[in-house]
Design a protein around this motif. Structure first.
Motif, PDB file in Angstrom:
ATOM      1  N   LEU A   1       0.845  -1.193   0.000  1.00 25.98           N
ATOM      2  CA  LEU A   1       0.000   0.000   0.000  1.00 25.98           C
ATOM      3  C   LEU A   1       0.879   1.239   0.000  1.00 25.98           C
ATOM      4  CD1 LEU A   1      -2.726  -0.938   2.663  1.00 25.98           C
ATOM      5  CD2 LEU A   1      -2.870  -1.129   0.160  1.00 25.98           C
ATOM      6  N   PHE A   2       0.690   2.086  -1.015  1.00 24.00           N
ATOM      7  CA  PHE A   2       1.378   3.370  -1.100  1.00 24.00           C
ATOM      8  C   PHE A   2       0.329   4.459  -1.312  1.00 24.00           C
ATOM      9  CE2 PHE A   2       5.187   0.949  -1.513  1.00 24.00           C
ATOM     10  CZ  PHE A   2       6.250   1.806  -1.248  1.00 24.00           C
ATOM     11  N   SER A   3       0.743   5.696  -1.074  1.00 25.76           N
ATOM     12  CA  SER A   3      -0.151   6.830  -1.313  1.00 25.76           C
ATOM     13  C   SER A   3       0.595   7.927  -2.035  1.00 25.76           C
ATOM     14  CB  SER A   3      -0.710   7.377   0.005  1.00 25.76           C
ATOM     15  OG  SER A   3       0.325   7.969   0.780  1.00 25.76           O
TER      16      SER A   3
ATOM     17  N   ALA B   1       0.290  -2.025 -10.789  1.00 27.53           N
ATOM     18  CA  ALA B   1      -0.144  -0.982  -9.858  1.00 27.53           C
ATOM     19  C   ALA B   1      -1.628  -0.713 -10.080  1.00 27.53           C
ATOM     20  CB  ALA B   1       0.657   0.303 -10.064  1.00 27.53           C
ATOM     21  N   ILE B   2      -2.393  -0.714  -8.995  1.00 24.89           N
ATOM     22  CA  ILE B   2      -3.824  -0.404  -9.044  1.00 24.89           C
ATOM     23  C   ILE B   2      -4.017   0.957  -8.381  1.00 24.89           C
ATOM     24  CG2 ILE B   2      -6.124  -1.112  -8.298  1.00 24.89           C
ATOM     25  CD1 ILE B   2      -4.976  -4.007  -8.230  1.00 24.89           C
ATOM     26  N   CYS B   3      -4.482   1.928  -9.157  1.00 22.29           N
ATOM     27  CA  CYS B   3      -4.605   3.303  -8.677  1.00 22.29           C
ATOM     28  C   CYS B   3      -6.058   3.588  -8.298  1.00 22.29           C
ATOM     29  CB  CYS B   3      -4.129   4.289  -9.740  1.00 22.29           C
ATOM     30  SG  CYS B   3      -2.381   4.101 -10.168  1.00 22.29           S
ATOM     31  N   ILE B   4      -6.253   4.101  -7.091  1.00 26.85           N
ATOM     32  CA  ILE B   4      -7.587   4.382  -6.574  1.00 26.85           C
ATOM     33  C   ILE B   4      -7.622   5.812  -6.063  1.00 26.85           C
ATOM     34  CG2 ILE B   4      -9.342   3.726  -4.871  1.00 26.85           C
ATOM     35  CD1 ILE B   4      -8.165   0.898  -4.953  1.00 26.85           C
ATOM     36  N   GLY B   5      -8.300   6.680  -6.792  1.00 30.21           N
ATOM     37  CA  GLY B   5      -8.437   8.072  -6.386  1.00 30.21           C
ATOM     38  C   GLY B   5      -7.544   9.040  -7.114  1.00 30.21           C
ATOM     39  N   GLY B   6      -6.568   8.568  -7.799  1.00 28.05           N
ATOM     40  CA  GLY B   6      -5.663   9.451  -8.535  1.00 28.05           C
ATOM     41  C   GLY B   6      -4.838   8.650  -9.516  1.00 28.05           C
TER      42      GLY B   6
ATOM     43  N   ARG C   1      -1.198   7.422 -11.668  1.00 30.93           N
ATOM     44  CA  ARG C   1       0.101   6.891 -11.254  1.00 30.93           C
ATOM     45  C   ARG C   1       0.972   8.006 -10.676  1.00 30.93           C
ATOM     46  NH1 ARG C   1       2.829   4.801 -16.613  1.00 30.93           N
ATOM     47  NH2 ARG C   1       0.661   4.364 -17.149  1.00 30.93           N
ATOM     48  N   PRO C   2       1.867   7.695  -9.744  1.00 28.01           N
ATOM     49  CA  PRO C   2       2.734   8.728  -9.174  1.00 28.01           C
ATOM     50  C   PRO C   2       3.732   9.265 -10.203  1.00 28.01           C
ATOM     51  CG  PRO C   2       3.342   6.558  -8.348  1.00 28.01           C
ATOM     52  CD  PRO C   2       2.075   6.386  -9.120  1.00 28.01           C
ATOM     53  N   VAL C   3       3.931  10.568 -10.165  1.00 31.35           N
ATOM     54  CA  VAL C   3       4.877  11.226 -11.064  1.00 31.35           C
ATOM     55  C   VAL C   3       5.811  12.092 -10.235  1.00 31.35           C
ATOM     56  CG1 VAL C   3       3.230  11.233 -12.967  1.00 31.35           C
ATOM     57  CG2 VAL C   3       3.366  13.221 -11.464  1.00 31.35           C
ATOM     58  N   THR C   4       6.918  12.489 -10.830  1.00 32.90           N
ATOM     59  CA  THR C   4       7.850  13.365 -10.137  1.00 32.90           C
ATOM     60  C   THR C   4       7.310  14.798 -10.119  1.00 32.90           C
ATOM     61  OG1 THR C   4       9.080  13.852 -12.159  1.00 32.90           O
ATOM     62  CG2 THR C   4       9.786  11.949 -10.864  1.00 32.90           C
ATOM     63  N   PHE C   5       7.682  15.554  -9.094  1.00 31.40           N
ATOM     64  CA  PHE C   5       7.250  16.945  -9.006  1.00 31.40           C
ATOM     65  C   PHE C   5       7.817  17.760 -10.153  1.00 31.40           C
ATOM     66  CE2 PHE C   5       4.956  16.865  -5.164  1.00 31.40           C
ATOM     67  CZ  PHE C   5       4.513  18.147  -4.883  1.00 31.40           C
TER      68      PHE C   5
ATOM     69  N   THR D   1       8.021   9.553 -14.406  1.00 30.32           N
ATOM     70  CA  THR D   1       7.173   8.693 -13.589  1.00 30.32           C
ATOM     71  C   THR D   1       8.062   7.783 -12.758  1.00 30.32           C
ATOM     72  OG1 THR D   1       7.002   7.024 -15.326  1.00 30.32           O
ATOM     73  CG2 THR D   1       5.307   8.737 -15.273  1.00 30.32           C
ATOM     74  N   THR D   2       7.548   7.358 -11.594  1.00 26.64           N
ATOM     75  CA  THR D   2       8.410   6.650 -10.646  1.00 26.64           C
ATOM     76  C   THR D   2       8.134   5.149 -10.567  1.00 26.64           C
ATOM     77  OG1 THR D   2       6.882   7.369  -8.895  1.00 26.64           O
ATOM     78  CG2 THR D   2       8.880   8.674  -9.233  1.00 26.64           C
ATOM     79  N   LEU D   3       7.069   4.670 -11.209  1.00 29.07           N
ATOM     80  CA  LEU D   3       6.878   3.231 -11.328  1.00 29.07           C
ATOM     81  C   LEU D   3       7.819   2.676 -12.384  1.00 29.07           C
ATOM     82  CD1 LEU D   3       2.978   3.068 -11.227  1.00 29.07           C
ATOM     83  CD2 LEU D   3       4.516   2.082  -9.511  1.00 29.07           C
ATOM     84  N   PRO D   4       8.167   1.400 -12.316  1.00 25.71           N
ATOM     85  CA  PRO D   4       9.038   0.819 -13.345  1.00 25.71           C
ATOM     86  C   PRO D   4       8.386   0.939 -14.728  1.00 25.71           C
ATOM     87  CG  PRO D   4       8.859  -0.651 -11.457  1.00 25.71           C
ATOM     88  CD  PRO D   4       7.861   0.440 -11.226  1.00 25.71           C
ATOM     89  N   PRO D   5       9.163   1.104 -15.768  1.00 24.55           N
ATOM     90  CA  PRO D   5       8.605   1.284 -17.122  1.00 24.55           C
ATOM     91  C   PRO D   5       7.688   0.144 -17.565  1.00 24.55           C
ATOM     92  CG  PRO D   5      10.953   1.791 -17.092  1.00 24.55           C
ATOM     93  CD  PRO D   5      10.632   1.203 -15.759  1.00 24.55           C
ATOM     94  N   ASP D   6       7.962  -1.077 -17.106  1.00 26.33           N
ATOM     95  CA  ASP D   6       7.152  -2.219 -17.538  1.00 26.33           C
ATOM     96  C   ASP D   6       6.045  -2.565 -16.550  1.00 26.33           C
ATOM     97  OD1 ASP D   6       8.858  -3.027 -15.566  1.00 26.33           O
ATOM     98  OD2 ASP D   6       9.502  -4.890 -16.558  1.00 26.33           O
TER      99      ASP D   6
END
Length: 517
Positions: A228-230, A265-270, A272-276, A285-290
């Motif tokens: 679980l990440f946010s 990755a399953i995104c709920i509410g927003g 995928r995470p990205v860099t500022f 983006t901070t998830l692995p490319p694949d």
């Protein structure tokens, strides 16, 4: 009655009973109407950034919109930075922005501007009342949009619409439609992915980080092994007895490292995470490319229900066990002597009261707070969401009004605090129960770090002048006292603990200038 009376009545019947305001001439009829409505609480901010930031904090805690009252285009423009944060937080707000009387616009008076164009980038809905007769429709549409679209609505109120006569009407609350259903294919794909044995992460955002949805996510994680990440969200339930959800790190290298193992990755509410920011030679983006990304639900969905549907699809019982954070607060050892960011964060955590609201604009001085938060008394965490600094002090004011029975502990960086220091005056005027801790390092420390991140490892006089705040040093105790807030300075851990615990034991605003090294 006039149009301004109608506006107030529509607001009140829909539960909007707080108005954060910084009015001008064009809004005087609305001010007069507010004076005739004792059910409306009016809160003055000495700058529009305070007004919009406080409206954000209020809605995050009250779970309903506040109104703002802003003076023409320039007044709206002054509040746009914190409206950007509110937009990123998906906070419902109904801005009321005055404008010249409709027949006066043709003369291009000095304060005339294109309010619609100013409002649109930071608003999910923009509308203009066509006259007094149009105010009910416009107000109801703006209110409904703030709820259904989860964001900022901006209603433009021409002066002649406010003073124009209207007939009384029987009003009732606006009917808000049910949130849209999540896509069955996305739900099916999420269930399949979590059963596949692949290394999975569930990334929560927005209202998915409230206490009950997080518990459901914890049950899913316990049953499937998913992490679980946010991402940065308006309000997160943290503390002992709750579920550990790891915030995706701000630092790009740390974020990539934290997420490198995941295949889905399953995104709920927003999203995928990205860099500022973009950095030379580094990904955005901070998830692995694949890594496969499944968007199960957006902000407009009922995120608690989305998680319950996911749990049901996996066959997880509503009362299934999940891992709860252990209470560790009494084990925290606070050092003596030098007042470092780590020492301040340890002291804040060790004495944090139960059910506190923690405002976080400490930026680089946060120390160990994030790591300690899971073991503290249950509390709500309200961060800066859009990266536009200057939200901490007004956010605390709004949160204190939205949840008046809870202690607010505001961790505030010194540089960003100066953007909306006027909010301390509002805290004093409203006698809000807030302890503000200013991390006084006399620098824009976050920008010094960003220089290194973009590849500049050394810099000279000109750059240093733009990153340091020590010539002259800011005197936060004098600033606070001049704005009506009692304050004192701590230079050691012992001094800080004494001031902090005393402030927690009393009501009303108090500021501690923590002179950190």
């Amino acid at each position: 009655m006039n149009g301004a009376d109608m506006l107030c009545d529509v607001l009140l019947v829909n539960g909007i009973d707080v108005c954060f305001a910084n009015p001008g001439t064009s809004e005087m009829h609305f001010v007069a109407a507010l004076d005739r409505k004792p059910a409306m609480r009016c809160v003055l901010g000495l700058s529009e950034g305070v007004v919009t930031g406080a409206a954000d904090g209020y809605a995050r805690m009250a779970d309903k919109p506040a109104a703002t009252l802003l003076h023409l285009g320039p007044g709206l423009a002054n509040g746009l930075a914190n409206l950007h944060n509110a937009r990123r937080a998906r906070t419902p707000i109904l801005n009321v922005v005055g404008d010249h009387a409709s027949y006066h616009l043709q003369y291009d008076a000095p304060l005339t501007s294109d309010i619609e164009s100013l409002a649109r980038p930071m608003s999910h809905w923009v509308g203009r009342a066509g006259g007094a007769h149009d105010i009910r429709r416009c107000t109801e549409e703006g209110f409904a949009a703030s709820i259904t679209r989860r964001g900022v609505s901006t209603m433009i109120l021409p002066a002649d619409a406010a003073w124009g006569e209207v007939s009384p009407e029987t009003l009732s609350p606006v009917a808000i439609p049910e949130p849209p259903a999540i896509e069955p294919e996305a739900l099916k794909a999420s269930v399949t992915a979590l059963r596949s044995g692949k290394r999975a992460v569930i990334i929560l955002s927005g209202r998915a980080l409230r206490e009950k949805p997080v518990e459901t996510a914890g049950r899913i994680a316990a049953a499937t092994g998913a992490a679980l990440f946010s991402t940065t969200s308006a309000r997160s339930a943290r503390g002992a007895g709750r579920v550990l959800v790891r915030p995706a790190p701000y630092n790009i290298e740390l974020a990539i490292e934290a997420l490198k193992e995941f295949e889905v990755a399953i995104c709920i509410g927003g999203p995928r995470p990205v860099t500022f920011f973009a950095y030379p030679g580094k990904p955005s983006t901070t998830l692995p490319p694949d890594c496969r990304v499944i968007q199960l639900a957006e902000h407009e969905h009922d995120l608690a229900d989305a998680l319950e549907q996911l749990a049901d699809g996996l066959g997880i019982r509503p009362n299934a066990d999940f891992a709860r954070n252990a209470f560790r607060q009494n084990e925290i050892q606070v050092p003596n002597g030098a007042l470092t960011p780590d020492a301040v964060s340890l002291a804040i955590a060790r004495h944090l009261p139960e059910n506190a609201i923690v405002i976080d604009e400490a930026l680089t001085s946060i120390g160990q707070h994030t790591a300690l938060a899971p073991g503290l008394h249950p509390h709500d965490h309200l961060p800066i969401t859009g990266g536009s600094i200057g939200i901490g002090i007004p956010l605390a004011a709004g949160a204190a009004i939205g949840a008046p029975d809870r202690k607010v502990v505001a961790m505030q960086a010194d540089g960003s605090g100066m953007y909306t220091v006027q909010g301390l005056w509002t805290q004093a005027r409203e006698q809000l129960d807030i302890v503000t801790i200013v991390f006084a390092n006399n620098a824009y420390r976050i920008l010094q770090g960003e220089m290194i991140n973009v590849g500049v490892n050394s810099y000279g006089v000109n750059a240093r002048k733009m990153l340091d705040l020590d010539q002259p040093k800011l005197d936060w105790c004098s600033l606070a006292k001049g704005l009506g807030v009692e304050a004192d300075r701590a230079t050691t851990v012992e001094e800080f603990v004494k001031l902090y615990t005393a402030a927690l034991g009393r009501r009303g605003p108090f500021l501690i200038e923590a002179a950190i090294i």
